[in-house]
Scaffold this active site. Structure first.
Site, PDB file in Angstrom:
ATOM      1  N   PHE A 125      -4.297  -0.971  39.579  1.00 26.70           N
ATOM      2  CA  PHE A 125      -3.838   1.016  38.548  1.00 26.70           C
ATOM      3  C   PHE A 125      -2.893   0.827  39.003  1.00 26.70           C
ATOM      4  O   PHE A 125      -2.160   1.487  39.560  1.00 26.70           O
ATOM      5  CB  PHE A 125      -4.546   0.814  39.317  1.00 26.70           C
ATOM      6  CG  PHE A 125      -4.653   2.977  38.691  1.00 26.70           C
ATOM      7  CD1 PHE A 125      -5.840   3.390  37.688  1.00 26.70           C
ATOM      8  CD2 PHE A 125      -3.568   3.648  39.540  1.00 26.70           C
ATOM      9  CE1 PHE A 125      -5.404   4.582  37.239  1.00 26.70           C
ATOM     10  CE2 PHE A 125      -4.201   5.413  39.046  1.00 26.70           C
ATOM     11  CZ  PHE A 125      -5.195   5.223  38.413  1.00 26.70           C
ATOM     12  N   ALA A 132       8.282   7.895  40.155  1.00 27.49           N
ATOM     13  CA  ALA A 132       7.051   8.162  39.546  1.00 27.49           C
ATOM     14  C   ALA A 132       5.871   8.453  40.258  1.00 27.49           C
ATOM     15  O   ALA A 132       5.048   7.580  40.036  1.00 27.49           O
ATOM     16  CB  ALA A 132       6.958   8.285  37.875  1.00 27.49           C
ATOM     17  N   ILE A 161       1.131  -0.617  44.756  1.00 29.64           N
ATOM     18  CA  ILE A 161      -0.270  -1.119  43.654  1.00 29.64           C
ATOM     19  C   ILE A 161      -0.879  -1.248  44.402  1.00 29.64           C
ATOM     20  O   ILE A 161      -1.213  -3.108  44.530  1.00 29.64           O
ATOM     21  CB  ILE A 161       0.353  -1.535  42.407  1.00 29.64           C
ATOM     22  CG1 ILE A 161       1.149  -0.560  41.541  1.00 29.64           C
ATOM     23  CG2 ILE A 161      -1.154  -1.689  41.181  1.00 29.64           C
ATOM     24  CD1 ILE A 161       1.117   0.570  40.968  1.00 29.64           C
ATOM     25  N   GLY A 347      -5.025   7.376  77.263  1.00 29.91           N
ATOM     26  CA  GLY A 347      -4.093   6.082  77.825  1.00 29.91           C
ATOM     27  C   GLY A 347      -4.148   4.335  76.495  1.00 29.91           C
ATOM     28  O   GLY A 347      -3.975   4.279  75.564  1.00 29.91           O
ATOM     29  N   GLU A 370      -3.620   7.952  45.991  1.00 31.72           N
ATOM     30  CA  GLU A 370      -4.353   8.600  45.195  1.00 31.72           C
ATOM     31  C   GLU A 370      -3.536  10.342  45.559  1.00 31.72           C
ATOM     32  O   GLU A 370      -4.904  11.200  45.430  1.00 31.72           O
ATOM     33  CB  GLU A 370      -6.114   8.619  45.413  1.00 31.72           C
ATOM     34  CG  GLU A 370      -6.075   7.252  44.940  1.00 31.72           C
ATOM     35  CD  GLU A 370      -7.433   6.627  45.133  1.00 31.72           C
ATOM     36  OE1 GLU A 370      -8.076   7.353  44.002  1.00 31.72           O
ATOM     37  OE2 GLU A 370      -7.848   5.344  45.471  1.00 31.72           O
ATOM     38  N   THR A 372      -1.361  12.918  47.082  1.00 33.21           N
ATOM     39  CA  THR A 372      -0.937  14.199  47.976  1.00 33.21           C
ATOM     40  C   THR A 372      -1.883  15.289  48.625  1.00 33.21           C
ATOM     41  O   THR A 372      -2.433  15.699  47.689  1.00 33.21           O
ATOM     42  CB  THR A 372       0.450  14.317  48.634  1.00 33.21           C
ATOM     43  OG1 THR A 372       0.852  15.052  47.553  1.00 33.21           O
ATOM     44  CG2 THR A 372       1.560  13.427  48.812  1.00 33.21           C
TER      45      THR A 372
HETATM   46  N1  COS Z   1      -8.503  14.765  33.520  1.00 33.87           N
HETATM   47  C1  COS Z   1      -7.811  14.556  31.995  1.00 33.87           C
HETATM   48  N2  COS Z   1      -6.650  15.183  31.591  1.00 33.87           N
HETATM   49  C2  COS Z   1      -6.064  15.790  32.307  1.00 33.87           C
HETATM   50  C3  COS Z   1      -6.358  15.519  33.307  1.00 33.87           C
HETATM   51  C4  COS Z   1      -7.578  15.176  34.113  1.00 33.87           C
HETATM   52  N3  COS Z   1      -7.983  15.815  35.520  1.00 33.87           N
HETATM   53  N4  COS Z   1      -5.581  16.226  34.113  1.00 33.87           N
HETATM   54  C5  COS Z   1      -4.669  16.623  33.646  1.00 33.87           C
HETATM   55  N5  COS Z   1      -4.323  16.701  32.207  1.00 33.87           N
HETATM   56  C6  COS Z   1      -3.985  16.455  31.094  1.00 33.87           C
HETATM   57  C7  COS Z   1      -3.650  17.907  30.726  1.00 33.87           C
HETATM   58  O1  COS Z   1      -4.895  18.484  30.401  1.00 33.87           O
HETATM   59  C8  COS Z   1      -2.807  17.832  29.768  1.00 33.87           C
HETATM   60  O2  COS Z   1      -2.913  16.669  28.009  1.00 33.87           O
HETATM   61  P1  COS Z   1      -2.615  17.424  27.038  1.00 33.87           P
HETATM   62  O3  COS Z   1      -1.085  16.720  27.123  1.00 33.87           O
HETATM   63  O4  COS Z   1      -3.362  17.000  26.367  1.00 33.87           O
HETATM   64  O5  COS Z   1      -1.888  18.859  26.846  1.00 33.87           O
HETATM   65  C9  COS Z   1      -1.856  16.594  30.273  1.00 33.87           C
HETATM   66  O6  COS Z   1      -3.024  15.587  30.859  1.00 33.87           O
HETATM   67  C10 COS Z   1      -0.692  16.987  30.740  1.00 33.87           C
HETATM   68  O7  COS Z   1      -1.945  17.777  32.189  1.00 33.87           O
HETATM   69  P2  COS Z   1      -0.554  18.849  33.069  1.00 33.87           P
HETATM   70  O8  COS Z   1       0.452  18.890  32.354  1.00 33.87           O
HETATM   71  O9  COS Z   1      -1.369  19.533  33.911  1.00 33.87           O
HETATM   72  O10 COS Z   1       0.471  17.114  33.609  1.00 33.87           O
HETATM   73  P3  COS Z   1       0.876  17.782  34.846  1.00 33.87           P
HETATM   74  O11 COS Z   1       1.919  16.518  34.525  1.00 33.87           O
HETATM   75  O12 COS Z   1       2.021  19.380  35.382  1.00 33.87           O
HETATM   76  O13 COS Z   1       0.407  16.788  36.606  1.00 33.87           O
HETATM   77  C11 COS Z   1      -1.019  16.634  38.083  1.00 33.87           C
HETATM   78  C12 COS Z   1      -0.563  16.873  36.395  1.00 33.87           C
HETATM   79  C13 COS Z   1       0.005  17.119  39.452  1.00 33.87           C
HETATM   80  C14 COS Z   1      -2.152  16.477  39.190  1.00 33.87           C
HETATM   81  C15 COS Z   1      -1.032  14.554  38.453  1.00 33.87           C
HETATM   82  O14 COS Z   1       0.645  14.830  37.905  1.00 33.87           O
HETATM   83  C16 COS Z   1      -1.264  14.316  39.182  1.00 33.87           C
HETATM   84  O15 COS Z   1      -2.376  13.831  39.132  1.00 33.87           O
HETATM   85  N6  COS Z   1       0.081  13.999  40.287  1.00 33.87           N
HETATM   86  C17 COS Z   1      -0.694  12.669  41.633  1.00 33.87           C
HETATM   87  C18 COS Z   1      -1.077  11.398  41.226  1.00 33.87           C
HETATM   88  C19 COS Z   1      -1.457  10.765  41.501  1.00 33.87           C
HETATM   89  O16 COS Z   1      -1.814  11.289  42.200  1.00 33.87           O
HETATM   90  N7  COS Z   1      -0.461   9.604  42.088  1.00 33.87           N
HETATM   91  C20 COS Z   1      -1.503   8.542  43.418  1.00 33.87           C
HETATM   92  C21 COS Z   1      -1.417   7.394  42.203  1.00 33.87           C
HETATM   93  S1  COS Z   1      -2.106   6.713  43.772  1.00 33.87           S
HETATM   94  S2  COS Z   1      -3.475   5.320  42.952  1.00 33.87           S
END
Ligand code: COS
Length: 386
Positions: A125, A132, A161, A347, A370, A372
């Site tokens: 994934f 980022a 990944i 220990g 996935e 923090t």
């Molecule tokens: N399901 C569906 N759509 C979603 C969603 C979800 N859970 N979360 C956000 N979206 C959509 C929003 O609806 C929005 O859509 P539009 O562009 O059509 O308006 C778009 O995505 C952007 O949403 P938002 O502005 O809320 O996004 P942010 O940049 O603020 O980020 C977080 C949201 C922080 C929640 C996200 O970046 C995130 O989950 N980050 C962590 C990533 C992660 O877990 N990485 C680890 C991977 S290890 S495998």
């Protein structure tokens, strides 16, 4: 009766068979694989033979057609014994096979899913990049349409990944910037990239503190060509696909936390009953007994939250909020139980000879991977109107 907490005979049998496998096949190898930081192809293939790949994918694509709670129980039983093998299964099912099943077209599902349901193939994934992580929209990897060659050309890199750099890896779902949206933000899209595509370099990342027997890769894309037929979903839909996939994935990370906590509790109770100080088993000393009682209570609460989240998912109710809560809470309970377990071992808990030491290290990943713990709190706060 509004609530029913009993498990079906089928689910009990599944738990028993995975638990038996974990205790007889994984446990004897876990310490050595952890020490050598070695991903085991043979254990992965055996887990495939046991039916732990393509768990929720329907049988018509080669999957096992399980419901979500059954899949979560599989991850939990593995995680009681070993985080690395549980990670291979959780990442492959939730983040590898699931997006292809949920968002792929019929041709893509038939092409990729059968191999991904056997244990002969893994899928990664590709979301996270060096710059980022939590801010997952900040991808710098690009995909540009080449009109002459009629394909997308990907450049950039991905990091951390799971399952992306093993010999069994068949491909990776890659999020890349394909343009700019009218609101100025990046247009993000997903591509199904062959693991052996020309221009793709995959490297296993070493020197990890935790999940040392799982495969973690870093990826470099140098003009990697991807045909139009391997766009996943629609162009511009990539971030939504990634976020929805993470909502599902958080349930399996929660299951890893719950399993690890249960495993830590089980081994600590056993040890506390055997170890004697001041003339009796340490479990008879209140200082230890209360610790164990606290661990047991938190495990019970974590289980309730996670299973409720699974019920919401499998009955098609909104589950994003409760999945984030389950991921956050189960990972905290895992860390608590691993630490308190280790404390009880004294220990011996600091020695690699005892699996509680590995559980202690593996628990750390759960509050970072996935999303923090801070990101889970952000997701929850948005759901409740902040
Ligand atoms: N399901 C569906 N759509 C979603 C969603 C979800 N859970 N979360 C956000 N979206 C959509 C929003 O609806 C929005 O859509 P539009 O562009 O059509 O308006 C778009 O995505 C952007 O949403 P938002 O502005 O809320 O996004 P942010 O940049 O603020 O980020 C977080 C949201 C922080 C929640 C996200 O970046 C995130 O989950 N980050 C962590 C990533 C992660 O877990 N990485 C680890 C991977 S290890 S495998």
């Amino acid at each position: 009766m509004a609530y029913d907490y009993s498990e079906s005979e089928e689910l009990k049998m599944l738990r028993d068979s995975v638990s038996h496998f974990a205790r007889t096949e994984i446990a004897p190898l876990a310490k050595e694989l952890d020490e050598k930081e070695q991903f085991s192809i043979s254990l992965t293939q055996k887990m495939g033979e046991l039916g732990l790949f393509g768990t929720v994918v329907p049988q018509k694509y080669g999957g096992q057609g399980m419901d979500y709670l059954s899949y979560i129980a599989v991850v939990e039983e593995l995680a009681k014994v070993d985080g690395s093998q549980a990670a291979t299964i959780a990442a492959h099912n939730s983040l590898g096979a699931a997006p292809i099943y949920y968002y792929g077209n019929e041709e893509q599902k038939k092409k990729f899913l059968p191999d991904l349901c056997t244990g002969k193939g893994l899928w990664g994934f590709g979301l996270t990049e060096p710059e980022a992580g939590s801010d997952a929209q900040a991808s710098r990897t690009t995909a540009v349409w080449n009109e002459t060659k009629k394909c997308w050309v990907i450049n950039g890199s991905k990091i951390w990944i799971t399952n992306s750099a093993s010999e069994l890896t068949k491909g990776i779902t890659v999020q890349a910037v394909t343009g700019r949206r009218s609101d100025g933000r990046a247009e993000l899209s997903c591509f199904l990239v062959d693991a052996n595509a020309k221009g793709l370099t995959r490297r296993a990342m070493k020197d990890k503190m935790m999940w040392r027997a799982s495969n973690t890769g870093e990826l470099y894309f140098d003009n990697v060509e991807v045909p139009e037929s391997l766009v996943l979903g629609q162009i511009g839909q990539g971030f939504k696909i990634m976020m929805e996939t993470l909502d599902n994935g958080r349930l399996s990370i929660a299951a890893m936390g719950l399993g690890l906590a249960k495993g830590a509790l089980e081994m600590t109770v056993k040890y506390a009953n055997e170890r004697k100080t001041f003339g009796q088993s340490i479990s008879k000393h209140q200082a230890v007994a209360f610790k164990l009682a606290e661990m047991a209570m938190r495990v019970e609460a974590a289980e309730g939250l996670l299973y409720k989240a699974c019920w919401q998912k499998q009955t098609d109710r909104p589950f994003g909020k409760v999945a984030a809560m389950a991921k956050l809470y189960c990972s905290e309970v895992a860390e608590y139980c691993a630490r308190e377990g280790q404390q009880t071992f004294g220990g011996y808990g600091l020695m690699k000879e005892y699996p509680i030491e590995r559980h202690y290290r593996d628990a750390a990943l759960l509050r970072i991977g996935e999303g923090t713990s801070e990101i889970q709190r952000l997701v929850i706060s948005r759901h409740i109107g902040c």
